[in-house]
Design a protein around this motif. Structure first.
Motif, PDB file in Angstrom:
ATOM      1  N   LEU A  39       0.830  -1.206   0.000  1.00 34.20           N
ATOM      2  CA  LEU A  39       0.000   0.000   0.000  1.00 34.20           C
ATOM      3  C   LEU A  39       0.865   1.257   0.000  1.00 34.20           C
ATOM      4  O   LEU A  39       1.696   1.458   0.890  1.00 34.20           O
ATOM      5  CB  LEU A  39      -0.904   0.007   1.232  1.00 34.20           C
ATOM      6  N   VAL A  74       1.041   5.032   0.757  1.00 31.76           N
ATOM      7  CA  VAL A  74       0.282   5.932   1.634  1.00 31.76           C
ATOM      8  C   VAL A  74       0.778   7.365   1.449  1.00 31.76           C
ATOM      9  O   VAL A  74       1.969   7.644   1.599  1.00 31.76           O
ATOM     10  CB  VAL A  74       0.412   5.526   3.113  1.00 31.76           C
ATOM     11  N   THR A  90       0.142  11.076   3.022  1.00 29.83           N
ATOM     12  CA  THR A  90      -0.449  11.790   4.144  1.00 29.83           C
ATOM     13  C   THR A  90      -0.182  13.286   3.989  1.00 29.83           C
ATOM     14  O   THR A  90       0.975  13.724   4.035  1.00 29.83           O
ATOM     15  CB  THR A  90       0.131  11.307   5.489  1.00 29.83           C
ATOM     16  N   LEU A 105      -3.461   4.947  -0.826  1.00 34.39           N
ATOM     17  CA  LEU A 105      -4.348   5.583   0.139  1.00 34.39           C
ATOM     18  C   LEU A 105      -3.924   7.037   0.324  1.00 34.39           C
ATOM     19  O   LEU A 105      -2.736   7.320   0.512  1.00 34.39           O
ATOM     20  CB  LEU A 105      -4.288   4.860   1.483  1.00 34.39           C
ATOM     21  N   ARG A 120      -4.730  10.391   2.733  1.00 38.53           N
ATOM     22  CA  ARG A 120      -5.371  10.790   3.979  1.00 38.53           C
ATOM     23  C   ARG A 120      -4.766  12.099   4.467  1.00 38.53           C
ATOM     24  O   ARG A 120      -3.745  12.553   3.945  1.00 38.53           O
ATOM     25  CB  ARG A 120      -5.205   9.707   5.036  1.00 38.53           C
ATOM     26  N   TYR A 122      -9.569   9.001   1.686  1.00 34.00           N
ATOM     27  CA  TYR A 122     -10.264   9.016   2.977  1.00 34.00           C
ATOM     28  C   TYR A 122     -10.730  10.445   3.239  1.00 34.00           C
ATOM     29  O   TYR A 122      -9.963  11.301   3.657  1.00 34.00           O
ATOM     30  CB  TYR A 122      -9.334   8.515   4.074  1.00 34.00           C
ATOM     31  N   ALA A 134     -11.416   3.282  10.811  1.00 36.66           N
ATOM     32  CA  ALA A 134     -10.574   3.659   9.681  1.00 36.66           C
ATOM     33  C   ALA A 134      -9.166   3.078   9.802  1.00 36.66           C
ATOM     34  O   ALA A 134      -8.634   2.520   8.833  1.00 36.66           O
ATOM     35  CB  ALA A 134     -10.510   5.180   9.554  1.00 36.66           C
ATOM     36  N   GLU A 135      -8.548   3.203  10.962  1.00 35.60           N
ATOM     37  CA  GLU A 135      -7.176   2.704  11.122  1.00 35.60           C
ATOM     38  C   GLU A 135      -7.115   1.193  10.933  1.00 35.60           C
ATOM     39  O   GLU A 135      -6.144   0.664  10.382  1.00 35.60           O
ATOM     40  CB  GLU A 135      -6.622   3.091  12.492  1.00 35.60           C
ATOM     41  N   PHE A 190      -7.123   0.708   7.218  1.00 37.26           N
ATOM     42  CA  PHE A 190      -5.857   1.097   6.608  1.00 37.26           C
ATOM     43  C   PHE A 190      -4.791   0.029   6.828  1.00 37.26           C
ATOM     44  O   PHE A 190      -3.990  -0.257   5.933  1.00 37.26           O
ATOM     45  CB  PHE A 190      -5.382   2.437   7.172  1.00 37.26           C
ATOM     46  N   SER A 191      -4.763  -0.560   8.021  1.00 41.10           N
ATOM     47  CA  SER A 191      -3.794  -1.628   8.299  1.00 41.10           C
ATOM     48  C   SER A 191      -4.046  -2.838   7.402  1.00 41.10           C
ATOM     49  O   SER A 191      -3.107  -3.429   6.850  1.00 41.10           O
ATOM     50  CB  SER A 191      -3.868  -2.034   9.772  1.00 41.10           C
ATOM     51  N   LEU A 201      -5.398  -2.841   4.503  1.00 44.48           N
ATOM     52  CA  LEU A 201      -5.094  -2.508   3.110  1.00 44.48           C
ATOM     53  C   LEU A 201      -3.634  -2.724   2.753  1.00 44.48           C
ATOM     54  O   LEU A 201      -3.288  -2.823   1.575  1.00 44.48           O
ATOM     55  CB  LEU A 201      -5.456  -1.037   2.832  1.00 44.48           C
ATOM     56  N   GLU A 202      -2.776  -2.829   3.749  1.00 48.41           N
ATOM     57  CA  GLU A 202      -1.356  -3.029   3.477  1.00 48.41           C
ATOM     58  C   GLU A 202      -1.090  -4.364   2.786  1.00 48.41           C
ATOM     59  O   GLU A 202      -0.085  -4.520   2.094  1.00 48.41           O
ATOM     60  CB  GLU A 202      -0.561  -2.948   4.780  1.00 48.41           C
TER      61      GLU A 202
END
Length: 363
Positions: free
Chosen positions: A14, A16, A18, A53, A55, A106, A190-191, A194-195, A197-198
């Motif tokens: 994933l 990410v 941020t 992702l 966010r 997100y 959500a968290e 997200f974990s 999705l890795e």
């Protein structure tokens, strides 16, 4: 050392992103847009990254829009940096729309203006009960951009016209109804998502996180929204809303009051932009049109005045020029859509798709 304005990392498979300006509700800067464009382009080709992702840092939102304080400073010195920022930002919007891998946005908290551009063009757009989204540009003497005119011109009936002209902040139900998002999820989980999705594809996970979509007020208002906002002149829209208000429609009355506070020029440009965008075939054509209108707005008095009133002095009393709809020059509105010549923004989504090695993004 100051922290980077945007963070990039790969967790498992994933990628990410941020946005990392929490004190500014992650307002988008030229640096952030350029970094996202470069990294997403690289990840599109990277077989180690299967999905992305996006966010925002902090609890206040994904992104409150572009950094309009920086734009205000730049306008005072000629606006050249803003033109470059928008060119990069719109290329980023186009890339997100054409992205060949799942792009998961997100959309928690505030998601306004430029925040819509980095989320609503993605393949998997997730809102929460804390979402407050919209295109509030008419409040600052500007026009919806980042593909907002393309999206809102395709919303059900005239609901997108209402959202664009009033610039209202909208909750999850309205964002879903307008077509700016796909699913509602619980921000408390959500968290956990997200974990997962890795290592696991989003389409395998998401059904277990989706909540029922709440009823939309915009949908229940559809008959009178379509009747009032179906006109092609702002004056006619306002007149229709006044009639509804006189008949006891409280929401129409509020809309009349809201529109009276907006830049008359911005209202006319926004309506013209929406009507034209409705006839355009692609997002890229709409972005190119928005770029033309945006560069003309940099030369106007209303755009810097709107920013001043809203975020610099915060007196919330802009002195619009002209001050009324009747005084807005129709030739000026028409001229805002004219070709920029050598400054035209030319987007090529096919090149973005061809650069990738896998498929599966939004079309």
């Amino acid at each position: 050392m100051a922290e980077p304005e945007v963070l990039f990392e790969v967790r498992g498979t994933l990628g990410v992103i941020t946005l990392n300006r929490p004190r500014a509700v992650n307002a988008l800067t030229a640096y952030m847009a350029a970094g996202m464009l470069e990294t997403l382009t690289a990840w599109a080709r990277d077989p180690a990254v299967s999905q992305v992702l996006v966010r925002g840092a902090g609890e206040r939102g994904l992104c409150a829009g572009g950094d309009i304080v920086a734009i205000h400073r730049d306008i005072a010195s000629g606006g050249t940096q803003t033109a470059g920022f928008w060119a990069t930002e719109y290329r980023l919007n186009s890339l997100i729309n054409a992205y060949p891998k799942p792009y998961i946005a997100y959309m928690d908290g505030l998601v306004l203006g430029g925040g819509v551009g980095i989320s609503a063009h993605g393949s998997h757009r997730l809102v929460t009960t804390r979402t407050r989204s919209g295109m509030p540009e008419t409040t600052i003497g500007f026009v919806p951009d980042v593909g907002g005119t393309y999206l809102l011109s395709r919303a059900p009936g005239q609901s997108g016209t209402h959202a664009a002209l009033t610039g209202e902040h909208l909750g999850a139900a309205e964002v879903l109804y307008l077509g700016l998002a796909d699913n509602l999820i619980d921000f408390n989980r959500a968290e956990e998502l997200f974990s997962a999705l890795e290592e696991t594809p989003v389409d395998d996970l998401l059904p277990g996180y989706i909540l029922p979509a709440p009823a939309s007020q915009l949908e229940s208002w559809r008959p009178w929204l379509d009747a009032a906002y179906g006109h092609d002149e702002v004056e006619e829209i306002v007149a229709a809303l006044v009639v509804l208000a006189d008949d006891g429609n409280e929401e129409a009355r509020i809309s009349v009051q809201t529109l009276a506070k907006k830049s008359p020029t911005a209202l006319k440009l926004t309506l013209a932009s929406l009507r034209r965008a409705r006839e355009l075939a692609t997002l890229e054509e709409a972005l190119e049109q928005e770029y033309r209108v945006g560069l003309r707005a940099l030369e106007s008095s209303d755009f810097p005045e709107g920013i001043r009133a809203q975020v610099i002095d915060k007196d919330y009393a802009p002195a619009w020029n002209p001050a009324t709809l009747a005084e807005v020059d129709s030739e000026l509105v028409e001229a805002s859509f004219a070709s920029l010549g050598s400054r035209e923004l030319k987007l090529n989504p096919r090149a973005l798709r061809d650069a990738a090695t896998t498929t599966g993004g939004r079309t």
